[in-house]
Design an enzyme around this catalytic site. Structure first.
Site, PDB file in Angstrom:
ATOM      1  N   ASN A   4       0.872  -1.178   0.000  1.00 43.71           N
ATOM      2  CA  ASN A   4       0.000   0.000   0.000  1.00 43.71           C
ATOM      3  C   ASN A   4       0.906   1.224   0.000  1.00 43.71           C
ATOM      4  O   ASN A   4       1.520   1.543   1.012  1.00 43.71           O
ATOM      5  CB  ASN A   4      -0.874  -0.040   1.269  1.00 43.71           C
ATOM      6  CG  ASN A   4      -1.679   1.236   1.454  1.00 43.71           C
ATOM      7  OD1 ASN A   4      -1.756   2.071   0.549  1.00 43.71           O
ATOM      8  ND2 ASN A   4      -2.273   1.382   2.630  1.00 43.71           N
ATOM      9  N   LYS A   6       0.102   4.288  -0.253  1.00 51.09           N
ATOM     10  CA  LYS A   6      -0.507   5.508   0.325  1.00 51.09           C
ATOM     11  C   LYS A   6      -0.255   6.686  -0.622  1.00 51.09           C
ATOM     12  O   LYS A   6      -0.293   6.503  -1.826  1.00 51.09           O
ATOM     13  CB  LYS A   6       0.036   5.737   1.729  1.00 51.09           C
ATOM     14  CG  LYS A   6      -0.086   4.464   2.586  1.00 51.09           C
ATOM     15  CD  LYS A   6       0.130   4.656   4.036  1.00 51.09           C
ATOM     16  CE  LYS A   6      -0.063   3.317   4.739  1.00 51.09           C
ATOM     17  NZ  LYS A   6       0.014   3.408   6.178  1.00 51.09           N
ATOM     18  N   HIS A  90      -9.424   1.144   4.612  1.00 48.83           N
ATOM     19  CA  HIS A  90      -8.173   1.293   5.361  1.00 48.83           C
ATOM     20  C   HIS A  90      -8.420   2.223   6.553  1.00 48.83           C
ATOM     21  O   HIS A  90      -9.193   3.167   6.458  1.00 48.83           O
ATOM     22  CB  HIS A  90      -7.095   1.867   4.441  1.00 48.83           C
ATOM     23  CG  HIS A  90      -5.743   1.850   5.085  1.00 48.83           C
ATOM     24  ND1 HIS A  90      -5.347   2.826   5.964  1.00 48.83           N
ATOM     25  CD2 HIS A  90      -4.726   0.958   4.998  1.00 48.83           C
ATOM     26  CE1 HIS A  90      -4.113   2.533   6.388  1.00 48.83           C
ATOM     27  NE2 HIS A  90      -3.728   1.404   5.817  1.00 48.83           N
ATOM     28  N   GLU A  92      -6.807   4.583   7.749  1.00 51.26           N
ATOM     29  CA  GLU A  92      -6.587   6.018   7.504  1.00 51.26           C
ATOM     30  C   GLU A  92      -7.799   6.634   6.839  1.00 51.26           C
ATOM     31  O   GLU A  92      -8.122   7.803   7.061  1.00 51.26           O
ATOM     32  CB  GLU A  92      -5.313   6.217   6.664  1.00 51.26           C
ATOM     33  CG  GLU A  92      -4.070   6.004   7.518  1.00 51.26           C
ATOM     34  CD  GLU A  92      -2.860   5.504   6.770  1.00 51.26           C
ATOM     35  OE1 GLU A  92      -2.819   5.572   5.524  1.00 51.26           O
ATOM     36  OE2 GLU A  92      -1.925   5.016   7.455  1.00 51.26           O
ATOM     37  N   GLU A 162      -5.507  -5.017  10.339  1.00 57.53           N
ATOM     38  CA  GLU A 162      -4.498  -3.988  10.578  1.00 57.53           C
ATOM     39  C   GLU A 162      -4.796  -3.257  11.878  1.00 57.53           C
ATOM     40  O   GLU A 162      -5.609  -2.323  11.892  1.00 57.53           O
ATOM     41  CB  GLU A 162      -4.501  -2.979   9.429  1.00 57.53           C
ATOM     42  CG  GLU A 162      -4.130  -3.575   8.096  1.00 57.53           C
ATOM     43  CD  GLU A 162      -3.464  -2.547   7.204  1.00 57.53           C
ATOM     44  OE1 GLU A 162      -2.360  -2.813   6.741  1.00 57.53           O
ATOM     45  OE2 GLU A 162      -4.042  -1.469   6.997  1.00 57.53           O
ATOM     46  N   GLY A 168       2.400   2.253  10.740  1.00 60.02           N
ATOM     47  CA  GLY A 168       3.341   3.360  10.614  1.00 60.02           C
ATOM     48  C   GLY A 168       4.014   3.741  11.924  1.00 60.02           C
ATOM     49  O   GLY A 168       4.645   4.786  12.017  1.00 60.02           O
ATOM     50  N   SER A 208       3.354  -2.145  10.246  1.00 63.54           N
ATOM     51  CA  SER A 208       4.809  -2.195  10.466  1.00 63.54           C
ATOM     52  C   SER A 208       5.433  -3.535  10.085  1.00 63.54           C
ATOM     53  O   SER A 208       6.330  -4.020  10.765  1.00 63.54           O
ATOM     54  CB  SER A 208       5.149  -1.830  11.913  1.00 63.54           C
ATOM     55  OG  SER A 208       4.726  -0.512  12.184  1.00 63.54           O
TER      56      SER A 208
HETATM   57  P1  PGA Z   1       2.841   0.272   7.588  1.00 65.45           P
HETATM   58  O1  PGA Z   1       1.392   0.495   6.957  1.00 65.45           O
HETATM   59  O2  PGA Z   1       3.384  -1.007   7.038  1.00 65.45           O
HETATM   60  O3  PGA Z   1       3.643   1.492   7.155  1.00 65.45           O
HETATM   61  O4  PGA Z   1       2.664   0.215   9.077  1.00 65.45           O
HETATM   62  C1  PGA Z   1       0.521  -0.584   6.762  1.00 65.45           C
HETATM   63  C2  PGA Z   1      -0.763  -0.091   6.152  1.00 65.45           C
HETATM   64  O5  PGA Z   1      -1.219   0.997   6.505  1.00 65.45           O
HETATM   65  O6  PGA Z   1      -1.372  -0.779   5.296  1.00 65.45           O
END
Ligand code: PGA
Length: 244
Positions: A4, A6, A90, A92, A162, A168, A208
């Site tokens: 992903n 983003k 997601h 976010e 997730e 992140g 992460s």
């Molecule tokens: P990350 O993000 O691996 O940077 O923690 C995962 C995601 O948001 O899908």
């Protein structure tokens, strides 16, 4: 293994990623690889990945087929540029853009309508985990997002667990924590859609994921793959995750 991206990378950076990435994953036939760039770079990504074993997905969609929805992109449009997957719900998007279980459900149906594979995200916040509400939140996400799907429709979706506190932040859920939640999702699937659907469901872990923790996560039989944010932006690091 899904990446992903983003809101990162221009079209030129997208093409240069694929130049480096594709030779590194030529032989990793044990898993499917999907990369999800931002909307404007989907055609560049599809073009760059053509003939390879890497599939391309979007990071969101809107459920209407077309219409006066300024700024939105339909499932049909995403399909028409050659994508096969789409991330839906997601955290976010839930956190910053008002996504709810109901909008996730509508978007999932819209994706299925045009044969895009939805990667439906579920996950609890740190507050919910600390309050002992992880299971309740996950079940509410699963029920809300999947209600009204037929077993046939459900068999076409991927679920990504997730935990919001792990995204992140550098704090990965331990493989055991992730596997516990995956088990819960599978149990819910079994009750709702039957044992076959539960056995066939692929559940990805996200939050992460890095080259140095992927092996431990994938050692859990409950974990079928990963949804990777930050570590998917670098071709060497995402290839080493895909080649775990
Ligand atoms: P990350 O993000 O691996 O940077 O923690 C995962 C995601 O948001 O899908």
């Amino acid at each position: 293994m899904a990446g992903n991206w983003k809101m990162y990378k221009t079209a030129a950076e997208t093409s240069s990623f694929f130049e480096k990435f594709l030779p590194l994953v030529e032989r990793s036939e044990h898993c499917e690889i999907v990369i999800c760039p931002p909307f404007p770079n989907l055609p560049a990504a599809v073009e760059a990945a053509r003939g390879s074993r890497v599939a391309i997905g979007a990071q969101d969609l809107f459920w209407a087929k077309e219409g006066a929805y300024t700024g939105e992109v339909s499932a049909h449009m995403i399909r028409s540029v050659g994508c096969s997957h789409v991330i839906i719900g997601h955290s976010e998007r839930r956190q910053y853009f008002g996504e709810t279980n109901e909008t996730v459900r509508k978007k999932t149906l819209a994706a299925l309508d045009v044969e895009l594979t939805p990667i439906v995200c579920v996950g609890e916040t740190l507050e919910a985990r600390e309050a002992g509400q992880t299971d309740a939140v996950i079940l509410a996400h699963c029920r809300g997002c999947m209600s009204g799907l037929t077993p046939e429709q459900f068999s076409k979706i991927l679920i990504a667990y997730e935990p919001v506190w792990a995204i992140g932040t550098g704090k990965t859920a331990t493989p055991e924590i992730a596997a516990d939640v995956h088990r819960l999702i599978r149990l819910h699937t079994r009750e709702t859609f039957g044992p076959e659907a539960a056995a066939n469901l692929h559940i990805l872990y996200g939050g992460s994921v890095k080259p140095d923790n992927i092996k431990g996560l994938m050692a859990q039989p409950e974990i079928d793959g990963a949804l990777v944010g930050g570590a998917s932006l670098d071709p060497v690091s995402f290839a080493s995750i895909a080649n775990f």
